[in-house]
Scaffold this motif. Structure first.
Motif, PDB file in Angstrom:
ATOM      1  N   ASN A  72       7.844  -9.883  -5.654  1.00 56.71           N
ATOM      2  CA  ASN A  72       6.625 -10.076  -4.877  1.00 56.71           C
ATOM      3  C   ASN A  72       6.426  -8.844  -3.996  1.00 56.71           C
ATOM      4  OD1 ASN A  72       6.356 -12.761  -5.888  1.00 56.71           O
ATOM      5  ND2 ASN A  72       7.834 -13.453  -4.371  1.00 56.71           N
ATOM      6  N   VAL A  73       5.304  -8.177  -4.152  1.00 61.25           N
ATOM      7  CA  VAL A  73       5.090  -6.866  -3.536  1.00 61.25           C
ATOM      8  C   VAL A  73       4.163  -6.991  -2.326  1.00 61.25           C
ATOM      9  CG1 VAL A  73       4.237  -4.525  -3.938  1.00 61.25           C
ATOM     10  CG2 VAL A  73       5.391  -5.768  -5.783  1.00 61.25           C
ATOM     11  N   TRP A  74       4.480  -6.221  -1.286  1.00 62.64           N
ATOM     12  CA  TRP A  74       3.627  -6.197  -0.091  1.00 62.64           C
ATOM     13  C   TRP A  74       3.174  -4.762   0.176  1.00 62.64           C
ATOM     14  CZ3 TRP A  74       5.688  -3.355   4.083  1.00 62.64           C
ATOM     15  CH2 TRP A  74       7.055  -3.025   3.976  1.00 62.64           C
ATOM     16  N   THR A  75       2.072  -4.573   0.834  1.00 61.16           N
ATOM     17  CA  THR A  75       0.954  -5.473   1.065  1.00 61.16           C
ATOM     18  C   THR A  75      -0.279  -4.789   0.481  1.00 61.16           C
ATOM     19  OG1 THR A  75       1.898  -6.271   3.163  1.00 61.16           O
ATOM     20  CG2 THR A  75      -0.476  -6.576   2.849  1.00 61.16           C
ATOM     21  N   ALA A  76      -1.057  -5.491  -0.359  1.00 60.86           N
ATOM     22  CA  ALA A  76      -2.279  -4.940  -0.933  1.00 60.86           C
ATOM     23  C   ALA A  76      -3.414  -5.086   0.068  1.00 60.86           C
ATOM     24  CB  ALA A  76      -2.629  -5.654  -2.228  1.00 60.86           C
ATOM     25  N   THR A  77      -4.137  -3.996   0.288  1.00 62.43           N
ATOM     26  CA  THR A  77      -5.253  -4.015   1.229  1.00 62.43           C
ATOM     27  C   THR A  77      -6.607  -3.842   0.546  1.00 62.43           C
ATOM     28  OG1 THR A  77      -5.078  -1.638   1.651  1.00 62.43           O
ATOM     29  CG2 THR A  77      -3.795  -3.097   3.067  1.00 62.43           C
ATOM     30  N   ASN A  78      -6.595  -3.596  -0.773  1.00 59.31           N
ATOM     31  CA  ASN A  78      -7.862  -3.497  -1.498  1.00 59.31           C
ATOM     32  C   ASN A  78      -7.625  -3.871  -2.968  1.00 59.31           C
ATOM     33  OD1 ASN A  78      -7.124  -1.013  -3.019  1.00 59.31           O
ATOM     34  ND2 ASN A  78      -7.244  -0.041  -1.005  1.00 59.31           N
ATOM     35  N   TRP A  79      -8.743  -4.047  -3.696  1.00 56.24           N
ATOM     36  CA  TRP A  79      -8.629  -4.532  -5.064  1.00 56.24           C
ATOM     37  C   TRP A  79      -8.040  -3.490  -6.005  1.00 56.24           C
ATOM     38  CZ3 TRP A  79     -11.216  -2.187  -9.085  1.00 56.24           C
ATOM     39  CH2 TRP A  79     -12.271  -1.334  -8.754  1.00 56.24           C
ATOM     40  N   VAL A  80      -8.182  -2.205  -5.684  1.00 58.09           N
ATOM     41  CA  VAL A  80      -7.608  -1.155  -6.525  1.00 58.09           C
ATOM     42  C   VAL A  80      -6.080  -1.250  -6.505  1.00 58.09           C
ATOM     43  CG1 VAL A  80      -7.393   1.328  -6.872  1.00 58.09           C
ATOM     44  CG2 VAL A  80      -9.593   0.357  -6.184  1.00 58.09           C
ATOM     45  N   GLN A  81      -5.519  -1.397  -5.317  1.00 57.76           N
ATOM     46  CA  GLN A  81      -4.067  -1.576  -5.204  1.00 57.76           C
ATOM     47  C   GLN A  81      -3.626  -2.837  -5.937  1.00 57.76           C
ATOM     48  OE1 GLN A  81      -3.358  -1.678  -0.989  1.00 57.76           O
ATOM     49  NE2 GLN A  81      -3.618   0.530  -0.726  1.00 57.76           N
ATOM     50  N   PHE A  82      -4.364  -3.914  -5.740  1.00 59.63           N
ATOM     51  CA  PHE A  82      -4.013  -5.178  -6.393  1.00 59.63           C
ATOM     52  C   PHE A  82      -3.987  -5.013  -7.913  1.00 59.63           C
ATOM     53  CE2 PHE A  82      -4.198  -9.425  -7.972  1.00 59.63           C
ATOM     54  CZ  PHE A  82      -3.673 -10.247  -6.987  1.00 59.63           C
ATOM     55  N   ASP A  83      -5.014  -4.361  -8.477  1.00 60.12           N
ATOM     56  CA  ASP A  83      -5.083  -4.189  -9.928  1.00 60.12           C
ATOM     57  C   ASP A  83      -3.935  -3.336 -10.457  1.00 60.12           C
ATOM     58  OD1 ASP A  83      -7.254  -5.787 -10.251  1.00 60.12           O
ATOM     59  OD2 ASP A  83      -8.671  -4.200 -10.734  1.00 60.12           O
ATOM     60  N   GLN A  84      -3.556  -2.291  -9.720  1.00 59.45           N
ATOM     61  CA  GLN A  84      -2.433  -1.453 -10.148  1.00 59.45           C
ATOM     62  C   GLN A  84      -1.140  -2.263 -10.214  1.00 59.45           C
ATOM     63  OE1 GLN A  84      -1.770   2.394  -8.282  1.00 59.45           O
ATOM     64  NE2 GLN A  84      -3.926   2.535  -7.717  1.00 59.45           N
ATOM     65  N   LEU A  85      -0.900  -3.055  -9.182  1.00 58.04           N
ATOM     66  CA  LEU A  85       0.325  -3.846  -9.123  1.00 58.04           C
ATOM     67  C   LEU A  85       0.316  -4.950 -10.175  1.00 58.04           C
ATOM     68  CD1 LEU A  85       0.558  -4.021  -5.236  1.00 58.04           C
ATOM     69  CD2 LEU A  85       2.049  -2.703  -6.753  1.00 58.04           C
ATOM     70  N   ALA A  86      -0.848  -5.557 -10.386  1.00 59.26           N
ATOM     71  CA  ALA A  86      -0.960  -6.587 -11.417  1.00 59.26           C
ATOM     72  C   ALA A  86      -0.694  -6.001 -12.800  1.00 59.26           C
ATOM     73  CB  ALA A  86      -2.345  -7.230 -11.359  1.00 59.26           C
ATOM     74  N   ALA A  87      -1.236  -4.810 -13.067  1.00 59.55           N
ATOM     75  CA  ALA A  87      -1.029  -4.161 -14.358  1.00 59.55           C
ATOM     76  C   ALA A  87       0.433  -3.810 -14.588  1.00 59.55           C
ATOM     77  CB  ALA A  87      -1.899  -2.908 -14.458  1.00 59.55           C
TER      78      ALA A  87
END
Length: 276
Positions: A241-256
């Motif tokens: 579980n990764v912290w902390t995403a502050t925008n959708w670009v970061q979220f998408d990179q981590l999800a990928a």
């Protein structure tokens, strides 16, 4: 590929006064929220309260942390419960208050922030004698936290930057645990192995193969880490579980990259902005 679980950082601190009843109830009411993340430390009487910073005074994004002053663990409970958070009418809650307000359909990640002192040994993998000593430091507070959590029937995950907190939790109860990583992936993986932790929580720039790995954050310098924490954790059967995403670009990179969960400051970063 399955999307990672969304963990609401302090109750989506980007859109609500962090670690308050208002924040956690609003976050829990969103379909995308799998888990809430909160920080706990003791009031002067030892009662676990939900607040991040050691000091009540200070500023976050131009707003006062609270309208009170002093160290949290030296402040009477009544004063803490009336302290207004970030210039709003929301006040510092007890852990029991939060547990009562959160529906059991949403998980809760309880970060053990401090047992009531500043010498925390953050991010370190300790020697045997140090582990025993730090476990004793944390034990009274962890016992209070676990006692408050016993009535909660939802999923519980305890995390901490401090090995002593993880050691104390393993002495007290059989809840899921995760070391939070600060600037030393090897130490975090060793702590996870030592206590057979169910998960590990590295910072967003510790995930190899993402553009985030080239950024400075959480004690790590720019450049990809030498250790593939995702590969190492998966080999041991642990969630990441990764912290902390502050925008959708970061979220998408981590999800990928295939992480299991992402601690997020804002709702909607996963692409699901719906509420119930």
């Amino acid at each position: 590929m399955a999307r990672p679980a969304v963990i609401a950082h302090r109750g989506y601190a980007g859109v609500a006064p962090e670690n308050t009843i208002e924040a956690v109830t609003r976050a829990a009411d969103r379909d995308e929220t799998a888990m809430l993340e909160i920080d706990v430390q003791p009031a002067a009487c030892g009662t676990p309260v939900v607040v991040h910073d050691e000091h009540l005074e200070g500023v976050r994004d131009g707003r006062p942390l609270t309208d009170a002053t002093g160290l949290v663990w030296e402040t009477p409970l009544a004063e803490l419960r009336s302290a207004r958070v970030l210039g709003t009418d929301a006040t510092v809650p007890t852990l029991a208050d939060v547990l009562e307000a959160v529906p059991e359909t949403v998980g809760l990640n309880v970060e053990l922030k401090t047992p009531g002192r500043s010498d925390l040994r953050v991010g370190e993998s300790l020697s045997g004698s140090e582990r025993a000593e730090r476990c004793e430091v944390w034990l009274p507070f962890v016992e209070r936290v676990v006692a408050d959590c016993e009535a909660f029937r939802g999923e519980l995950l305890f995390s901490s930057f401090c090995e002593g907190a993880i050691a104390a939790l393993r002495e007290v109860a059989d809840y899921a645990a995760a070391p939070l990583v600060w600037d030393d992936l090897e130490a975090g993986l060793e702590i996870a192995r030592r206590y057979d932790c169910e998960a590990i929580h590295p910072p967003r720039n510790a995930i190899i193969g993402t553009e985030l790995a080239g950024t400075t954050y959480a004690g790590f310098s720019a450049g990809e880490p030498d250790i593939d924490v995702l590969e190492a954790a998966r080999a041991a059967g642990r969630a990441v579980n990764v912290w902390t995403a502050t925008n959708w670009v970061q979220f998408d990179q981590l999800a990928a990259a295939g992480v299991d969960g992402i601690v997020a400051d804002y709702p909607g970063l996963s692409g699901d902005s719906s509420g119930r």
